[in-house]
Structures are given as structure tokens and as C-alpha cells.
Design an enzyme around this catalytic site. Structure first.
Site, short mmCIF file in Angstrom:
data_model
loop_
_atom_site.label_atom_id
_atom_site.label_comp_id
_atom_site.label_asym_id
_atom_site.label_seq_id
_atom_site.Cartn_x
_atom_site.Cartn_y
_atom_site.Cartn_z
CB SER A 262 -8.86 1.47 10.79
OG SER A 262 -9.18 2.67 10.10
CE LYS A 263 -1.87 0.13 10.93
NZ LYS A 263 -0.82 -0.84 11.34
NE ARG A 264 -2.80 2.87 6.78
CZ ARG A 264 -1.75 2.81 5.98
NH1 ARG A 264 -1.61 3.69 5.01
NH2 ARG A 264 -0.84 1.90 6.14
#
Length: 504
Positions: A262-264
Site C-alpha cells: 500500500s502507498k502508506r
RNA sequence: GUCCCCGUCGUCCAGUGGUUAGGACAUCGCCCUUUCACGGCGGUAACACGGGUUCGAAUCCCGUCGGGGACGCCA
């Protein structure tokens, strides 16, 4: 219900990737794309690129072109697609809505689907109740057995409806995953999936099955997250009386903590990697390493070719086409390990001749275009050219980690500042990348949260540039690019949160 | 919560009934070196657990535990 036999082994191999233009092109798309590409090339098959743009609420106009550019950047090419044409087009699902509606009608007519008149709000309320009651959230099937009179009445009212798949009760569906073997789902666990939304657009499930069939796809090679919706797809093939493709579900790329990438927690935008100065060969090589597939060289090969042992991990796309074996793929989700990617990239960089290395710098991180866009930001404040580096270092840095003394506003607590930075991130994610929109959305956020313009922009400046004095912030962000700007903010937040947790 | 998938060093992969369980990244040490890297050499480090099957299990079966995914008018 038994699925129909798989597609004829004699059918010419055709595979596809079907990215959705909802934002930056994703490393996962490149990963699955690479796998499909290899599969097709190894079998003299065709590789199709299809754009799945049926969700107009998430549609990002610039996304499609970025997907093309990024996939070409890593070195993948496709035989058919929106930009190159082909005999089974159009390859953009938004241009095929009539086809999906026709097919929904077929299912309505043959009893494999039905109209459902609930509103999205009603369904959402139902779902919440079910979750609160700790039962699996599922459609209750209320409109499954509406009488013809009721249906006619609703239609006469002009009430919007969706078309749902009528999943046969008290049965199960078994399909073969080529890597895992047979997988069975009891129909109690298969929901009456919406196939056609009330806006007339299809959902993924309908569009995907219809297109895969019409485009003669023989092998569906996609990520593991699709396993649980495969029974719906199998049921759809059966409802249409179509032959099943083979299904290959690939392991999901993971964050360091093993959750789905995920981009987080990880840079996932291909644009980010390109702009940060990763070489496409290194990226492709790295992706090829994940999930197995490439046999390690035997001892004889190492000896006969004089290979260094680590060179078993270094290979080109050509070598992947030669040696990649889908039966070797291991099913545990591989961690997308940035550390190893960087090492690989370094290996590639060091192998270049000095001239090639210089050319690499000049075509990416030190390109005329990049420098030309940075120059005007410093000209008004520079005294001697030698200060250029001091003023613009953050444009060329991989990591910027300002100390608390720099980024933490004097009158704000650590927690509220982090919370605000997190809001800034959310705001910027949603903003189109122009100075005016960025500025106004940031200011709106500041007003809502009672942060002064000065505090607001200074925090962001410190996080992005590592300093409280810098070239103009908004213009700098534009030049630095959305992908890298957002990633820098995300990494800052993650690191601060981690340190905060350690302190506790 | 329900269903499904998965389980070898911290990470990525080898290993498919008999191995001192191998390699790469990371890490540690030594060498090289004015520094930092690069490079070279060496070390630490894993078969989740419990039952079976077998003369013999990392490899086969079952269970437990752990991780992940899905459960949207998103894909």
C-alpha cells in the site's frame, strides 16, 4: 454446479492486464503485467492491455496515459490495447457499455440475474447492521423473488435498479487454480453480486468476464486478491454458456509488515520510481525475482559461465523469457523489499560505462527539463551559481528527514502537528497538481483546523525540503512531482509515528 | 465474525523422503583503502508447533497456531 471444461489447449494463448485508471500506475500492475507478458511471449501468444474505467467516481483523466508511459518505461509492450488498437476492441470498457447492457439482458432473460431496486443507502445500512451483529455482510436477497407485477410497478415508477447475479442456492462452485489446484466455495459464501450498476455501467465482474470471453482470453493471470470472487466469474461463464479460461492467481506483493502492498507503507507509484532515478531494467529484474519463477543457476552454470554467485539474482527480460517457469512460482506473498531493489539498481548503475552513467544522469535526475524547471525558482534569490546546490538539494535527495527542531511548529504539540500533516497528505492526494488548487485546498484545510497559513505552509515546507527556508513551496512541489512529494510526506509520517511508538 | 489462500534464515529465493538445509539482500567481523563506497574473505541467522505415515521427514497426511486476502452499485 460444475464448471464447464477449461478452454481448449489448442486455442492460441491470449492474456491480458486490466488496470484501472484511478491514479498513478502501480508497481503491482507492472508485476502482473510482467508475468502476463512473459507467459504470452513464451507461448507465442498475444498480450492485451485493457483499461477498466467503469467506475467514473474514481476516474482520473491523466491516469490512463501514465499507465501506458510507465509500463513502456519498464519495458513492457502489448499487442492490443486502446493506444495500439487490435481486432477485439474497443479496449476501453467505458466504450463498451452497450455490450455489457446486452449481456445483462441475456442473463435477465435466461433467469441467471434479476433486478434489485434497493438504494445504495439502504444497502449500506443493511451492511452496517450485519457487521454490528457480527454476521457476514451479505445481500439479503430481498428482491430476488419479486413478482412480475412488483417489478413492472417499480419500472413504471422509473425507480433505478441494479442487475444482480442469481447465485444458485444450496450448491457450491469448484474451479481450478493452476497453481493451487481445485478451490471450492459454498454458495452460502457467494453473494448475489451486482453486475450492472444503476448508472448503467457494469461492475468489474460482468465487464471482466464478458471482455475476457469476447477478447478470447485463454489464461487469466491476476493477483491473489481475486480468488474469492472467482466463483462469481465461473458462475457467469456458466450462465452465458461459455468456456472457462485457466485461472492463475499470483501472490500479492507485500509491505514489510506483510500486509498487502500500500502507498502508506511503501512507494507504489511507478512514476515515483522513474522520477527517483531507478533504472527500468532493475525494476523489472526485481519484480522477476519476487514470487520465484526464475530457476537459480545450477552449480555447473555458475562454474561454466564464471558467474559470481550473486549474479543468479541478476537477469534481463530476455533471460526471464528463456527461463521463467510459472510452475515454480511460490505462493507466499513476497515483501517488496526496497533495500534489495536499491542494491540491484546499484549493481546496474555500476555496470554502466562512465559515459553511459553520465548519460543516465543527464536523461533523468539531471535532465535539461528538470533543471530548466528548477532554475527559475532560485534565480531571484541566488548570488553566485555555486549556491544552486545549497538551495535545491531537496530536489535531488532520496531522503529528507528534518529534525523536530525544524518541522515542529513552536506553538503546536507533536501529536497535533502529525495529525495535521496527515490531513495535509489527504488533501494533497485529492488535489490536482497545480499551484492554485494545491494552495486553495491547503488553505481550506488550515481554516477548518485552525492552522494559520504560515504554520500550515511552514510545516509542509520543512517536511518536503528539510528546511524552513526554500524556493517557493508550491512551485517546488509542482516541479518535484506529485508522486515524490506525496511519498516524501508519507515516509515522514511513518517515521514519526514509528518513533513516537518507540518512545511510549 | 464468515469463507478462501499461504507458512524454510530479518527479507527474497533453492531444496519435492536420506543434504554438515544452499545462494542473494540486510547484518556483524576481517582485508583492501587518506574517508565513504565498491570489491574480496569469513561469521551470525530458518524448516511455526503437535500428532501421524515411513527404516528415515523441511519434503506426504491431519490438527493447532500464525500471517494474508475477500466479504462494495471499487477494481
Amino acid at each position: 454446479m460444475n464448471p464447464l471444461p477449461p478452454a481448449q489447449d489448442t486455442a492460441p494463448i491470449r492474456v491480458r492486464i486490466a488496470p484501472s485508471p484511478t491514479g498513478d500506475p502501480h508497481v503491482g500492475t507492472a508485476y502482473i503485467g510482467l508475468l502476463n507478458y512473459i507467459y504470452a511471449r513464451q507461448r507465442s501468444g498475444q498480450f492485451v492491455l485493457r483499461i477498466e474505467d467503469t467506475d467514473r467516481t474514481r476516474f482520473v483523466p491523466t491516469s490512463e496515459q501514465m499507465i501506458f508511459d510507465s509500463l513502456r518505461w519498464v519495458g513492457l509492450t502489448w499487442d492490443e490495447g486502446p493506444d495500439v488498437g487490435g481486432p477485439y476492441g474497443p479496449y476501453r470498457q467505458s466504450e463498451r457499455t452497450a455490450i455489457y447492457r446486452e449481456h445483462a439482458e441475456i442473463l435477465l432473460a435466461n433467469g441467471h440475474a434479476y433486478r434489485s431496486f434497493e438504494t445504495a443507502d439502504e444497502l449500506e445500512a443493511m451492511r452496517r447492521q450485519q457487521i454490528a451483529a457480527k454476521v457476514p455482510p451479505r445481500y439479503n436477497g430481498a428482491h430476488r423473488h419479486l413478482t412480475q407485477a412488483q417489478i413492472d410497478a417499480y419500472l413504471a415508477e422509473g425507480r433505478p435498479y441494479t442487475v444482480r447475479l442469481k447465485v444458485p442456492e444450496n450448491q457450491s462452485t469448484t474451479f481450478t487454480d493452476e497453481l493451487r489446484g481445485p478451490i471450492t466455495f459454498d454458495h452460502n459464501n457467494v453473494d448475489d453480486q451486482v453486475l450492472l450498476k444503476s448508472d448503467g455501467f457494469p461492475t468489474y465482474h460482468l465487464a471482466n468476464v464478458v471482455d475476457d470471453h469476447l477478447m478470447r482470453i485463454t489464461d487469466v493471470i491476476r493477483a491473489e486478491e481475486w480468488i474469492s470472487s472467482t466463483p462469481k466469474h465461473v458462475l457467469l461463464y456458466a450462465a452465458f454458456g461459455w468456456e472457462l479460461p485457466r485461472f492463475w492467481h499470483m501472490p500479492l506483493l507485500r509491505n514489510v509488515d506483510k500486509s498487502k502492498i500500500s502507498k502508506r507503507k511503501n512507494p507504489v507509484s511507478l512514476v515515483f520510481y522513474q522520477q527517483s532515478g531507478y533504472l527500468p531494467q532493475a525494476m523489472l529484474n526485481f519484480l522477476g525475482l519476487l514470487g520465484g519463477g526464475m530457476a537459480q543457476p545450477t552449480e555447473q552454470e555458475i562454474v561454466s559461465k564464471g558467474l559470481n554467485t550473486k549474479e543468479g539474482d541478476i537477469f534481463s527480460l530476455g533471460e526471464m523469457l528463456e527461463k521463467f517457469d510459472f510452475r515454480r512460482i511460490s505462493l507466499g506473498g513476497p515483501v517488496f523489499d526496497l533495500v534489495k531493489l536499491k542494491w540491484l539498481n546499484g549493481e546496474y548503475l555500476r555496470k554502466l560505462t562512465p559515459e553511459e552513467f553520465f548519460a543516465a544522469l543527464r536523461s533523468s535526475i539531471l535532465s535539461d527539463n528538470y533543471l530548466r524547471s528548477i532554475a527559475p525558482l532560485v534565480q531571484s534569490r541566488i548570488e553566485i551559481l555555486g549556491q544552486f546546490g545549497d538551495m535545491t538539494g531537496f530536489f535531488f535527495a532520496d531522503n529528507v528527514l528534518p529534525p523536530e527542531s525544524v518541522w515542529l511548529p513552536k506553538k503546536r504539540s507533536f501529536e497535533e502537528s502529525l495529525a495535521f500533516a496527515s490531513e495535509q497528505l489527504t488533501t494533497l492526494e485529492a488535489a490536482s497538481w497545480e499551484p492554485d488548487t494545491i494552495e486553495s485546498s491547503l488553505k481550506a484545510l488550515g481554516e477548518a483546523k485552525q492552522w494559520s497559513v504560515k504554520e500550515n505552509f511552514m510545516l509542509l515546507r520543512a517536511v518536503l525540503t528539510g528546511s524552513t527556508s526554500s524556493p517557493p513551496l508550491l512551485e517546488s512541489m509542482i516541479v518535484f512531482g506529485k508522486a515524490r512529494t506525496l511519498d516524501r510526506l508519507r515516509r515522514f509520517l511513518e517515521i514519526q509515528k514509528k518513533q513516537a511508538n518507540q518512545r511510549k
